[in-house]
Design a protein around this motif. Structure first.
Motif, PDB file in Angstrom:
ATOM      1  N   UNK A 728      32.940  36.539  41.502  1.00  0.00           N
ATOM      2  CA  UNK A 728      34.247  37.097  41.456  1.00  0.00           C
ATOM      3  C   UNK A 728      34.253  37.864  40.328  1.00  0.00           C
ATOM      4  N   UNK A 729      33.843  37.720  38.737  1.00  0.00           N
ATOM      5  CA  UNK A 729      33.444  38.345  37.876  1.00  0.00           C
ATOM      6  C   UNK A 729      32.578  39.478  37.835  1.00  0.00           C
ATOM      7  N   UNK A 730      32.363  39.562  39.204  1.00  0.00           N
ATOM      8  CA  UNK A 730      31.211  40.770  39.298  1.00  0.00           C
ATOM      9  C   UNK A 730      31.686  42.280  38.802  1.00  0.00           C
ATOM     10  N   UNK A 731      31.023  43.223  38.822  1.00  0.00           N
ATOM     11  CA  UNK A 731      31.327  44.937  38.973  1.00  0.00           C
ATOM     12  C   UNK A 731      31.106  45.256  40.384  1.00  0.00           C
ATOM     13  N   UNK A 732      31.747  45.824  40.616  1.00  0.00           N
ATOM     14  CA  UNK A 732      31.701  46.570  42.480  1.00  0.00           C
ATOM     15  C   UNK A 732      31.304  47.499  41.690  1.00  0.00           C
ATOM     16  N   UNK A 733      29.884  48.161  42.567  1.00  0.00           N
ATOM     17  CA  UNK A 733      29.461  48.892  42.414  1.00  0.00           C
ATOM     18  C   UNK A 733      30.064  50.627  42.249  1.00  0.00           C
ATOM     19  N   UNK A 734      29.958  51.361  42.002  1.00  0.00           N
ATOM     20  CA  UNK A 734      31.285  52.880  42.082  1.00  0.00           C
ATOM     21  C   UNK A 734      30.340  53.017  42.717  1.00  0.00           C
ATOM     22  N   UNK A 735      30.787  54.497  44.247  1.00  0.00           N
ATOM     23  CA  UNK A 735      28.845  54.907  44.603  1.00  0.00           C
ATOM     24  C   UNK A 735      30.338  56.253  44.878  1.00  0.00           C
ATOM     25  N   UNK A 736      31.034  56.399  43.995  1.00  0.00           N
ATOM     26  CA  UNK A 736      31.396  57.376  43.487  1.00  0.00           C
ATOM     27  C   UNK A 736      30.644  58.652  42.817  1.00  0.00           C
ATOM     28  N   UNK A 737      30.351  60.067  42.972  1.00  0.00           N
ATOM     29  CA  UNK A 737      29.960  60.541  41.754  1.00  0.00           C
ATOM     30  C   UNK A 737      30.314  61.109  40.843  1.00  0.00           C
ATOM     31  N   UNK A 738      29.333  61.372  39.752  1.00  0.00           N
ATOM     32  CA  UNK A 738      29.654  61.502  39.032  1.00  0.00           C
ATOM     33  C   UNK A 738      30.598  63.457  38.477  1.00  0.00           C
ATOM     34  N   UNK A 739      31.357  63.767  37.800  1.00  0.00           N
ATOM     35  CA  UNK A 739      31.858  64.648  37.550  1.00  0.00           C
ATOM     36  C   UNK A 739      30.673  65.792  37.597  1.00  0.00           C
ATOM     37  N   UNK A 740      30.584  67.109  37.677  1.00  0.00           N
ATOM     38  CA  UNK A 740      29.222  67.714  37.807  1.00  0.00           C
ATOM     39  C   UNK A 740      30.012  68.985  37.197  1.00  0.00           C
ATOM     40  N   UNK A 741      30.519  69.679  38.001  1.00  0.00           N
ATOM     41  CA  UNK A 741      31.306  70.981  38.556  1.00  0.00           C
ATOM     42  C   UNK A 741      32.745  71.571  38.441  1.00  0.00           C
ATOM     43  N   UNK A 742      33.225  71.755  37.782  1.00  0.00           N
ATOM     44  CA  UNK A 742      34.866  72.327  37.887  1.00  0.00           C
ATOM     45  C   UNK A 742      35.430  73.286  38.125  1.00  0.00           C
ATOM     46  N   UNK A 743      35.239  73.761  39.584  1.00  0.00           N
ATOM     47  CA  UNK A 743      35.646  75.128  40.108  1.00  0.00           C
ATOM     48  C   UNK A 743      36.581  75.810  40.136  1.00  0.00           C
ATOM     49  N   UNK A 744      37.180  76.854  39.763  1.00  0.00           N
ATOM     50  CA  UNK A 744      38.250  77.797  39.871  1.00  0.00           C
ATOM     51  C   UNK A 744      38.230  78.866  40.638  1.00  0.00           C
ATOM     52  N   UNK A 745      39.083  78.962  41.506  1.00  0.00           N
ATOM     53  CA  UNK A 745      39.179  80.809  42.450  1.00  0.00           C
ATOM     54  C   UNK A 745      40.785  80.983  41.714  1.00  0.00           C
ATOM     55  N   UNK A 746      40.308  82.079  40.279  1.00  0.00           N
ATOM     56  CA  UNK A 746      41.358  83.159  40.189  1.00  0.00           C
ATOM     57  C   UNK A 746      41.820  83.768  39.776  1.00  0.00           C
ATOM     58  N   UNK A 747      41.863  84.112  41.702  1.00  0.00           N
ATOM     59  CA  UNK A 747      42.248  85.385  41.994  1.00  0.00           C
ATOM     60  C   UNK A 747      43.622  86.066  42.362  1.00  0.00           C
ATOM     61  N   UNK A 748      44.755  83.977  42.281  1.00  0.00           N
ATOM     62  CA  UNK A 748      46.079  84.589  41.812  1.00  0.00           C
ATOM     63  C   UNK A 748      46.407  84.542  40.645  1.00  0.00           C
ATOM     64  N   UNK A 749      45.392  84.168  39.869  1.00  0.00           N
ATOM     65  CA  UNK A 749      46.079  83.995  38.585  1.00  0.00           C
ATOM     66  C   UNK A 749      45.807  85.853  37.899  1.00  0.00           C
ATOM     67  N   UNK A 750      47.235  86.260  37.870  1.00  0.00           N
ATOM     68  CA  UNK A 750      47.600  87.354  37.061  1.00  0.00           C
ATOM     69  C   UNK A 750      47.311  87.255  35.305  1.00  0.00           C
ATOM     70  N   UNK A 751      47.860  86.430  34.781  1.00  0.00           N
ATOM     71  CA  UNK A 751      47.512  86.349  33.364  1.00  0.00           C
ATOM     72  C   UNK A 751      47.719  84.592  33.096  1.00  0.00           C
ATOM     73  N   UNK A 752      46.871  85.054  31.562  1.00  0.00           N
ATOM     74  CA  UNK A 752      47.155  83.589  31.121  1.00  0.00           C
ATOM     75  C   UNK A 752      47.556  83.818  29.190  1.00  0.00           C
ATOM     76  N   UNK A 753      47.328  83.247  29.092  1.00  0.00           N
ATOM     77  CA  UNK A 753      48.229  82.840  27.538  1.00  0.00           C
ATOM     78  C   UNK A 753      47.427  82.349  25.935  1.00  0.00           C
ATOM     79  N   UNK A 754      47.496  81.695  25.054  1.00  0.00           N
ATOM     80  CA  UNK A 754      47.175  80.989  24.211  1.00  0.00           C
ATOM     81  C   UNK A 754      47.212  79.395  24.332  1.00  0.00           C
ATOM     82  N   UNK A 755      48.808  79.161  24.902  1.00  0.00           N
ATOM     83  CA  UNK A 755      48.432  78.295  25.719  1.00  0.00           C
ATOM     84  C   UNK A 755      48.004  77.069  26.356  1.00  0.00           C
ATOM     85  N   UNK A 756      47.890  77.977  27.891  1.00  0.00           N
ATOM     86  CA  UNK A 756      47.256  78.507  28.838  1.00  0.00           C
ATOM     87  C   UNK A 756      46.091  77.485  28.575  1.00  0.00           C
TER      88      UNK A 756
END
Length: 863
Positions: A728-756
Motif C-alpha cells: 500500500x505504501x509502495x511507490x507506483x513506478x511512473x512510466x512517463x518519460x522525463x521532459x527533454x525538449x520543448x519545441x515551439x512553432x512560432x510561424x504565427x508569432x508576429x511580435x513579442x515584448x520584454x514581459x513575454x
C-alpha cells in the motif's frame, strides 16, 4: 561526375543513409582519406564522409554565423528611406489628390461627371432639406451643408463615387447634440440650434483633419463592420419611428428625441389624432416604394423577357434608371403643387403642415461667432459624433472603391471630411459625411472623377437662389415619406443578419445587442457598446489564444493521382494502410499505395484495374517521399482528415504552436498551458522518497501515502492478505518519460515584448527544475528578426553556460540545408544548384521548420 559529387547528389535526394563501406569504391576511399578536419571548413556546403571505422556517415556543412538585428538596421530599413525631401514633397502633394489627374481631364469625363452631378443634385436638394428636419434645423441649413460639402470634397477626395452632405444618422446625432446642449442652457440665452450644430461641425472638422494629417486612420479599423451595421440599423429604426408622427400629422404631441421604443408607443397611442397630412405622407410613401420596385425589379425583368433587340433594351434600362433617380424630386414637385393649390388662400392657417419660408441666397456667410462656454458644453457629444462621421464615410468610400476597382486612402478621406466641415462653418453648415444612397446613384451614373461634386453643388446653389419661394409649400409629411423611404435601406435585411450568424456567431450577438441598445436606450450607448465589444473581442482573442500542441503525420504530395470513390471496392486495396509507415523524408512508397479516395471522372473500374496491375508489379516510385508534418492533435481545428491518426512526438518531446503573438497580454496564459501539459505527459526528473514529508511542498504534495498504522486496516477493508499491506505504501513506478525538449512553432508569432520574453525565461527555469536537467528549447518558423534578437539576448537559440551547454546537442544537432540556384555572375564551377545552410550555425536551436525528432538520438525516451 566524380564519386564525391555523386555522394552529394544522393544526399540531396534523401538517400545518404543507404551508403555504407560495402558500396564505396577505391576513388571514394581515397577522397575520404584525404579529407581532413583542416579542410572541413573549406568544403562545399554539404559533404558526406565516414568516420575512422567507416561505419557511420558524417555530414559537413558550411559554417554560417547569423548576426542579430540592431536599431541602426531598423532605422536604415524603415525610417531613413521614408524620410527624405522627396517623401515630404509627396506628403504635401497627396493632400490634394486632384493634382495627379486633373491634367488628364477630357471631354468624356466631363460628360459623365455632368450627367452624374446633375442627377445627384436633383436628389440632393429634397434630401438635404429632409435631413435638416431630422437634425431639428431649418431646411436652409441642409442646403448649405450639401452644396459646400459637394464643392470642397471634390478637391480632397480619393473616391470618385462618394457624395458628401447631410445624412440621416449624422443628422440624428446632431439633433441629439443640439437637444443635450439646449437642455443645459438658460432660458434667456441667444444660442440657437443652428449655432450649436455649426459649432459641432467645427469640432468634428478639427478632430477629423488632425487624425488624417497624423495618419491615424487605422484607429477607425478598431471598430468592426458588424458593429457599424448594428448601430446604423438601430439608428435607421430610430429615424423611421421619429418620422411617423410627422407623417400622420401629430408631430407636436410626440417627443421624438426620446428612446425609440417610447416613440413607437406614443405614435401608436396618438393614431386617432391623425390629420389630413397623412394623405400627403402615406400616399407618397406607397408611390415611392411602388416606383422603386417598378424601376429596380419589374421593369428590368420585363425588358430582359420581351425586348429582343439590344439597343431597345438598353434604352429601356436607361429610362428605368433615371426615372428611379428622379422619383424623390417628382413626388415632392407633385405634392408641393397640390399643397399650393389647397393652401394659397389659407397662408395664415394652412390645412396641412408646410415647410415654411426658406431664405433665398447665402445671407449668413462669414466667420462664425462662438459664444463663450459653448464648445465645453458640446464636448460630451463629440466622441460619438466623430465616430459616426468617420465610420460611415470610411465604410462607404472603401466599399465603393472595392466595387469599382480603385484604391481609397483612408487617411486622405479623413482629411477631406475634416476640411469639408471646417470650411463649412463659414456657411453655417452642420456636420456632413458620405451618403450611401447618393454615392450608389453616382456610381450607377458611371461618374468619372470627384469633380462631379461641383455640378451637384451647383444644382443646390441654384435651388437656394431660385426655388426658395416654392419650397415653403412643401408638405412636411411628404418630406417624412422621403426620409422613411431613404432610411429604410439602412436597415439590415434578414439575409444579412443570418449571414452574420453563419460567418461568426459572436458578430451576430454584437449586431443584435447593438440594435437593441440603440432602440431601447440611445444611439450614443449603441455606439459605445459597439466600440467596447469590438475592442473586447480583439483583446480576448489576443489574451486567450488557441495555442495548440502538435503531433506528427507523414505526408507527401501526389501529382495527377487516379481518384477512386471511397465506396469503391478498389479503395480498400488501394488505400494506404494505417500505421504502415514510420515516416521520414526518405521513405519510398509504391505507387499503388498513393491513390486517393474520391471518384471524379466516373472511371472507377478502369482506375481499379490500373492500380491492381501496379500492385502486382509492386514497383517503387523513387519520386515519392514522405516527410514529417506537425499538425494539432485537436481535430476541432479541421486542419487534417479526422480519419488520420496523429502520432505524438517522441517521448520527452512537446511541440507547441502559439496562435497569437507572445506578449504581456497572453504570456501568462501560455505559460500555464505549456506547464500543465508538461506535468500531464512527463514525470519529474527526481522522484520523491516515500515518507519524506518534510521535502514536500504544500502546493505540490504529490500522491497521498497513508500512515503505517492505517495500512493494515486499509488492507483488511479491501480484502488484502499476507504481504499486500506492505504494497500500500509502495511507490507506483511512473512510466512517463522525463521532459527533454520543448519545441515551439512560432510561424504565427508576429511580435513579442520584454514581459513575454521574461515569462519564457521563467518557463525555462521552471521546466528545468521540474525535469532536474537542462530542457532544450527549440524554435522554428520565426518571422521577425527582432523576435530572434530578443530570444538570443535572453539566452535562447545559442550555446551558453547557464541554460544550453554543448551537451544538449550531443548526438542530435540538426540543421536545415537549402538548395538554391547559383548567381549568374559566378564562375562555371559554381553554376547549377548550390547548397546553403538555412539558419545560423551559431544558433543551433533555431530552425527553418520543425525538425523530425524521430531521427534524433534522444537516449532515454527516444522514438
Amino acid at each position: 561526375m566524380s564519386n564525391l559529387d555523386a555522394l552529394e547528389a544522393e544526399y540531396g535526394r534523401g538517400k545518404q543513409e543507404e551508403f555504407r563501406v560495402s558500396n564505396r569504391d577505391a576513388e571514394s576511399l581515397e577522397l575520404e582519406n584525404n579529407f581532413s578536419q583542416d579542410k572541413a571548413k573549406d568544403a562545399k556546403p554539404l559533404l558526406t564522409t565516414y568516420n575512422d571505422n567507416g561505419s557511420s556517415p558524417i555530414t559537413h556543412i558550411a559554417a554560417y554565423d547569423e548576426s542579430k538585428v540592431e536599431f541602426p538596421d531598423w532605422y536604415n530599413t524603415k525610417i531613413r528611406p521614408n524620410v527624405t525631401l522627396h517623401h515630404v514633397g509627396e506628403y504635401f502633394r497627396d493632400l490634394f489628390p486632384f493634382l495627379k489627374w486633373i491634367h488628364h481631364y477630357n471631354a468624356r469625363w466631363l460628360y459623365q461627371d455632368l450627367v452624374a452631378g446633375i442627377t445627384v443634385g436633383c436628389v440632393l436638394v429634397p434630401q438635404s432639406m429632409s435631413y435638416a428636419q431630422i437634425a431639428t434645423l431649418p431646411p436652409q441649413y441642409g442646403l448649405y451643408s450639401s452644396f459646400i460639402g459637394a464643392f470642397i470634397y471634390s478637391f480632397f477626395a480619393t473616391s470618385k463615387d462618394v457624395c458628401i452632405g447631410p445624412v440621416a444618422v449624422m443628422s440624428l446625432q446632431t439633433a441629439k447634440a443640439v437637444s443635450s446642449v439646449m437642455a443645459n442652457l438658460p432660458t434667456d440665452t441667444d444660442i440657437t440650434a443652428p449655432i450649436i450644430a455649426t459649432a459641432l461641425a467645427l469640432l468634428c472638422g478639427i478632430v477629423s483633419l488632425g487624425v488624417g494629417l497624423l495618419r491615424l486612420g487605422f484607429l477607425v479599423e478598431l471598430i468592426s463592420s458588424t458593429a457599424v451595421g448594428g448601430f446604423m440599423t438601430g439608428s435607421a429604426i430610430n429615424i423611421i419611428s421619429g418620422q411617423v408622427p410627422a407623417l400622420m400629422g401629430y408631430s407636436k404631441k410626440v417627443n421624438t428625441r426620446a428612446s425609440t421604443y417610447k416613440v413607437i408607443i406614443d405614435s401608436l397611442k396618438y393614431l386617432p389624432d391623425t390629420k389630413l397630412d397623412a394623405a400627403f405622407g402615406l400616399v407618397p410613401l406607397f408611390l415611392l416604394y411602388a416606383w422603386k420596385y417598378t424601376c429596380n425589379t419589374a421593369g428590368p425583368r420585363l425588358t430582359d423577357r420581351y425586348c429582343k433587340r439590344a439597343r431597345t433594351a438598353k434604352i429601356w434600362r436607361g429610362v428605368f434608371f433615371y426615372s428611379q433617380a428622379l422619383r424623390n424630386a417628382v413626388i415632392i414637385i407633385v405634392c408641393t403643387a397640390i399643397a399650393w393649390s389647397i393652401s394659397r388662400h389659407h397662408k395664415s392657417n394652412p390645412p396641412i403642415s408646410l415647410l415654411g419660408t426658406v431664405p433665398s441666397g447665402l445671407k449668413d456667410v462669414g466667420v462664425m461667432k462662438i459664444p463663450e462656454g459653448l464648445l465645453a458644453k458640446i464636448a460630451p457629444e463629440l466622441p460619438s459624433s466623430v465616430i459616426v462621421l468617420l465610420l460611415e464615410h470610411i465604410a462607404i468610400s472603401k466599399a465603393f472603391g472595392r466595387v469599382n476597382d480603385y484604391r481609397v486612402v483612408p487617411d486622405q478621406e479623413l482629411i477631406a471630411i475634416g476640411a469639408t466641415n471646417l470650411i463649412g462653418t463659414f456657411f453655417n453648415a452642420y456636420p456632413a459625411t458620405g451618403s450611401f444612397s447618393r454615392s450608389a446613384l453616382k456610381a450607377k451614373c458611371n461618374v468619372s472623377t470627384p469633380l462631379s461634386g461641383l455640378f451637384s453643388g451647383g444644382c443646390v446653389l441654384l435651388a437656394i437662389y431660385c426655388l426658395t419661394s416654392a419650397f415653403q409649400y412643401i408638405p412636411k409629411a411628404t418630406l417624412s415619406a422621403v426620409i422613411i423611404h431613404a432610411v429604410s435601406d439602412l436597415v439590415a435585411s434578414y439575409k444579412t443578419t443570418w449571414n452574420f450568424y453563419r460567418m461568426n456567431p459572436l458578430d451576430f450577438i454584437c449586431f443584435i445587442v447593438t440594435v437593441l441598445i440603440t432602440v431601447f436606450s440611445s444611439i450614443e450607448n449603441g455606439i459605445y457598446f459597439a466600440m467596447c465589444w469590438s475592442v473586447a473581442t480583439l483583446l480576448f482573442k489576443v489574451a486567450f489564444p488557441d495555442g495548440q500542441f502538435l503531433g506528427r503525420v507523414e505526408v507527401t504530395e501526389v501529382i495527377n493521382p487516379v481518384v477512386v470513390d471511397e465506396d469503391d471496392s478498389a479503395s480498400s486495396e488501394g488505400r494506404i494502410p494505417s500505421g504502415s509507415y514510420s515516416g521520414s523524408f526518405t521513405d519510398e512508397v509504391p505507387d499503388y499505395k498513393l491513390r486517393c479516395q474520391t471518384d471524379i471522372d466516373g472511371k472507377a473500374s478502369q482506375a481499379y484495374e490500373t492500380t491492381k496491375s501496379l500492385a502486382n508489379r509492386n514497383k517503387p516510385n523513387p519520386s515519392v517521399r514522405f516527410h514529417t508534418k506537425w499538425v494539432p492533435f485537436d481535430q476541432y481545428s479541421k486542419e487534417l482528415n479526422p480519419s488520420v491518426e496523429v502520432r505524438p512526438p517522441p517521448p520527452g518531446v512537446i511541440v507547441f504552436r502559439p496562435s497569437e503573438s507572445w506578449t504581456y497580454i497572453n504570456c501568462s496564459n501560455l505559460y500555464n498551458k505549456i506547464f500543465d501539459e508538461v506535468v500531464r505527459t512527463t514525470r519529474k526528473g527526481q522522484l520523491s522518497v516515500p515518507g519524506s514529508n518534510g521535502q514536500k511542498r504544500w502546493n505540490d504534495p504529490g500522491e497521498w501515502t497513508p500512515p503505517k498504522f492505517l495500512q493494515k486496516w486499509i488492507s483488511k477493508s479491501k480484502g488484502h492478505k499476507g504481504g499486500d499491506a506492505d504494497d500500500i505504501g509502495a511507490v507506483v513506478r511512473d512510466e512517463r518519460p522525463i521532459l527533454r525538449i520543448i519545441a515551439m512553432d512560432w510561424s504565427q508569432v508576429a511580435q513579442t515584448d520584454s514581459t513575454g520574453l521574461q515569462t519564457l525565461v521563467d518557463l525555462r527555469k521552471a521546466l528545468s527544475k521540474y525535469a532536474d536537467r537542462q530542457v532544450e528549447f527549440h524554435f522554428s518558423g520565426i518571422i521577425s528578426p527582432w523576435i530572434k534578437r530578443g530570444l538570443v539576448n535572453t539566452g535562447f537559440g545559442t550555446i551558453n553556460q547557464e541554460h544550453a551547454d554543448e551537451s544538449l546537442l550531443a548526438g542530435h544537432s540538426s540543421y536545415h540545408v537549402v538548395r538554391s540556384a547559383a548567381p549568374k555572375d559566378s564562375d562555371e564551377e559554381a553554376q547549377g544548384n548550390s547548397l546553403y545552410t538555412a539558419t545560423g550555425t551559431n544558433t543551433p536551436f533555431f530552425h527553418l521548420e520543425m525538425p523530425d525528432f524521430s531521427k534524433w538520438d534522444l537516449g532515454e525516451g527516444s522514438a
